[in-house]
Scaffold this active site. Structure first.
Site: not given
Ligand code: R5P
Length: 293
Positions: A93, A189, A191, A216, A223
């Protein structure tokens, strides 16, 4: 060909070897009292085509170190060629510098895996496909989304709406839709760079009374998916499912998602977990057979 069962992926490695009818080399491993990793390949790899299956889910750093130790040991013991199969690639990431001074961790990983002597690299649903270009050795990404979508189709969910919880996952939702055929969409989304807090923009879908599956690549803290599930439920979705390739499920992730109103969370054995009901072994075995390992 020999399949080495990495400590983090022993079941998956065995399934891949069974499908390919290959010999297996087990790994004897332990953690020293001070936290260092020890391992020993329990079989001869000299002159062999070796495939090491080792995921890098939590604890990521220990699993990565085990991977380097296995590759280096195999090469040092005379393996002809080593293919590293890393179903979940940690650190992918952080593929750029978002804030001044940050380490670009995926680049560090790639330098080290190449330096360890890996000849070829295979992973599943890498966070960003573009990262593959950073490798100097042949590197391939497979997708488990079709397998996940087929799992839901077999459960009677053909025609369900496939949703990506952010734009980065849109390709996953499109892939799922090719199996489920109920239409697809994505959410926006955000973050917070420092707090990690997630905000999902309100967006309306035509899903009243319909089943929805949120796809995903990773579920970490839960979250992202929990926010998406809540929004879908308030829009009148009948049943909402969560699906991912990499169920890291950190801390209260499962509880958060289920409390948000999800029916079930379905993941793959890229990362062993209580929800890893779909196996990527056929996908990996097929890819290895295709590249002639
Ligand atoms: C980030 O862009 C990834 O694709 C996932 O959406 C992310 O890693 C999910 O993280 P979490 O479960 O902590 O929200």
């Amino acid at each position: 060909m020999i399949v080495v069962l990495g400590p983090a992926s022993q079941d998956l490695g065995r399934k891949v070897a069974d499908l390919l009818k290959s010999r297996i080399v087990s790994v004897i491993f332990k953690t020293f009292p001070d936290g260092e990793s020890y391992l020993r390949l329990d079989g001869d790899v000299k002159g062999e085509e070796v495939v090491i299956v080792q995921t890098t889910g939590p604890p990521q750093d220990a699993h990565i170190m085990q991977l380097f130790l296995m590759v280096d040991a195999a090469k040092d013991l005379g393996a002809e060629r080593v293919t590293a199969v890393v179903p979940y690639l940690a650190y992918s990431r952080q593929d750029k510098r978002f804030l001044l001074g940050e380490a670009i961790s995926i680049e560090t990983f790639i330098k080290l895996i190449e330096a360890s002597g890996t000849d070829r690299f295979l992973t599943v649903n890498i966070h960003k496909e573009g990262v593959l270009k950073k490798f100097s050795i042949p590197a391939e990404n497979l997708s488990a989304i079709t397998l996940l979508a087929e799992h839901f189709k077999n459960k009677g969910l053909a025609g369900a709406f496939s949703l990506a919880p952010d734009k980065g996952a849109l390709e996953l939702a499109k892939e799922a839709d090719r199996v489920l055929d109920g239409g697809c969409g994505w959410l926006r989304k955000e973050r917070h760079r420092l707090t990690g807090e997630i905000r999902v923009e309100e967006k309306r879908f035509n899903i009243e009374g319909r089943d929805v599956i949120v796809f995903d690549d990773i579920i970490s803290t839960g979250g992202t998916i929990a926010a998406a599930v809540k929004m879908l439920k308030t829009q009148g979705a009948k049943r909402v499912y969560a699906a991912c390739a990499h169920p890291l499920l950190v801390g209260e992730a499962q509880r958060k998602i289920m409390q948000g109103g999800a029916e079930e969370i379905v993941g793959t054995d890229c990362v062993p977990s209580p929800v890893s009901v779909v196996s990527v072994a056929p996908l990996i075995a097929e890819a290895l057979a295709k590249i002639g390992v």
